[in-house]
Every structure is written in C-alpha cells, then in structure tokens.
Write an enzyme that holds these catalytic residues in place. Sequence first.
Site, PDB file in Angstrom:
ATOM      1  N   PRO A   1       0.751  -1.232  -0.061  1.00 38.75           N
ATOM      2  CA  PRO A   1       0.126   0.005   0.016  1.00 38.75           C
ATOM      3  C   PRO A   1       0.845   1.200   0.142  1.00 38.75           C
ATOM      4  CG  PRO A   1      -1.035  -1.642   1.463  1.00 38.75           C
ATOM      5  CD  PRO A   1       0.192  -2.357   0.909  1.00 38.75           C
ATOM      6  N   CYS A   2       0.501   2.086  -0.842  1.00 46.16           N
ATOM      7  CA  CYS A   2       1.448   3.410  -1.193  1.00 46.16           C
ATOM      8  C   CYS A   2       0.881   4.756  -0.477  1.00 46.16           C
ATOM      9  CB  CYS A   2       1.540   3.481  -2.729  1.00 46.16           C
ATOM     10  SG  CYS A   2       0.090   3.774  -3.506  1.00 46.16           S
TER      11      CYS A   2
END
Length: 345
Positions: A81-82
């Site tokens: 997840p960014c």
Amino acid sequence: MSNYKIVDLFSGAGGFQIGFEREGFETILSTDFDEDCEKVHKKNRPNVPFLRMDVHDLSSEILDKYVGKDTNIDVLIGGPPCQGFSTIGKRVSSDPEKRTAFDPRNTLFREYIRILNYLKPKFFVMENVQGLLTRDKGRIFEEVKETFRKTGYEFNYVILNAADYGAPQIRNRVFFYGNRVGVKMTPPIPSCDGSEEKPYKTVGEAIGDLASVPDDASINHVALKHGDINIRRYALIPEGGRLPEDQLPPELYRKNFGNTFKRLHRDKPSLTMVPGHNAFPIHPWLNRSLTVREAARIQTFPDDYIFMGPRQKQCMQVGNAVPPIMAQCWAKYLREELDKYYGNK
C-alpha cells in the site's frame, strides 16, 4: 504453456495477478487484509487460494501451510500500500521517532522483502508510487535499496508509464525487479510512445461505447447522482481541461477544487485513476464523473471482472491496481526468461 508459479502479496483487486495469469502463470497464493478485496477474489477467481490477513502475521508456518514448504515459486509480485508515499493528498512522515505522524504503510515493503527472503522465488517484481523515490528527502528509497541489497538478489528499479504499455492512462509507477538466477534483467519493451506509428490508446477508445449504456450495478456501471451546482460546474469544464475557477459566478465558487473537476479528453490517454474517493475525473462529453466500470476500462480490467463493496471501496480497488495490461508485459518478459532458465538446466 508451462504453469510457472507466483505468489501475490498486497493483491488488492488482483490486477497484477490477471496480467500474469494471462501469460499462463499459476497463482499459488494471493493475500490482502481487506475484506472487500477478499470478496472480489472470491467472486472472480474462486479457485485461486486467497488468504485475508495482515501481512505482519503471515508467518513461515502459514506460508508453509498455504504455499507448501517445498513449492518452487518462480515469481513474487505485489504492491505494498502506497498512500504513505503518495504525492497526492496529506502525507505523513515515515520517521518512527515522530510517533504522531508515523504511517505504518511506509514500512510494508519490509514485509514484502521478509517474505521474499523466505520463499526465495527466482524473480520478483514490486510496484509502488513514484513518490517513494523522493519521500523524506530520499531516505525511504535508500532504505528500500539497502534492504534489497541484503537479500542477495540482483535488483534494479525503473519508472514506467502505463500508457507506454497499452493502457489509455498516464500513470507513472516505480517497479523494483530482480532475480537470484544470474539474469541481467531489463524492463519490458514499451509498445506505445505517442507517435503516429505507435499511438497511445485513448479514453474514447476505452469507454466511448459505455456512454449510452444505462446504469447497471451488476457490472459496476452506475453514475453518481451529482447535485445541480456540480453539474453546472462540470458544464463549464472544456474537454481535456479543468474548471476555470477564476471565471466562476459567485454561486459556483468554493475552495479546493481538485482532480474531480478535470475533464478527460476522448482523443488522449486519461489522467491517473486516483483511488480514495467516490468521484473519478469527469467524462469527456457527459457532465458526470466516470463510473467504476469506465475507470476499470481505463485500468484495462476485463468487463466481466466485478468489484465488490461500497462504491468508495470499488473506486479504491480500481485505482490502486496495477493495470493488468502492464502486468502482462512483465509476465511475458519473465516467462521468456524462465523458459530460457529451465531450458538451460
């Protein structure tokens, strides 16, 4: 085709997997912590093993149980997840000493590398936002590289634009890739460059036929019911442009107009599909935002791939995904390398 084996971490809606499966790869395990992503996987690929859990809890014992201690994994894929690295929206520091601002999503790449070290696949590909490279003055990027160095894998990184690989979307992402079998890897060769000979795919090509399709929740094609004020605003946005804020009448003005007040152009690639809200950019010629299905088309998901949960979660599933057509380019390249590797043994 030989069924080379992959494990997909942080799989989200499964865009990475779709691309690899199109090239004959077999998914041994897919995992994500989100319950709606689990519903997407069960809906679309019920026969692919999926494990919903926090990656921190994905122990060697669990991996042995689901993957098999002696299973020969060819490629590990995934995109941690960014949002903690993103240049869009409010960001928080990755410095653990600043406890009030610490975002644990900034450290999930370590879990990817931990599992890489345990499974020891021949190849790996990890995707993330371009903002990772400069976040915290480059400190996170240096840590990522140093952690990969310690694995013993030969690795590199590259920034790729999805439009160069056949997606109708300008979407720059960083890919870390590497192997432990002595291959001098290069990124997949682009198929488009915006020239007359290799034109980019356009929004009109991708979604033009959906403009006349009635709302249909079964295929995620439901238009948002915009208020009259927003519809009046949308009507002022030129194709391929943004809302002319300095020319608005007082009754239409507000603060903080963002990407949701940009209109796509039918003859160009789209802006990046950004997750996290209910409204994608504005349709090229209709005064409404894109539907989830239209955004999924721009992300190159097949029409029979169904997204689950509330609309906001569906937007996130689409917007967070690696475009399947881009993943397929990686898969095709890695299949060729694996064919050579096994052929030379």
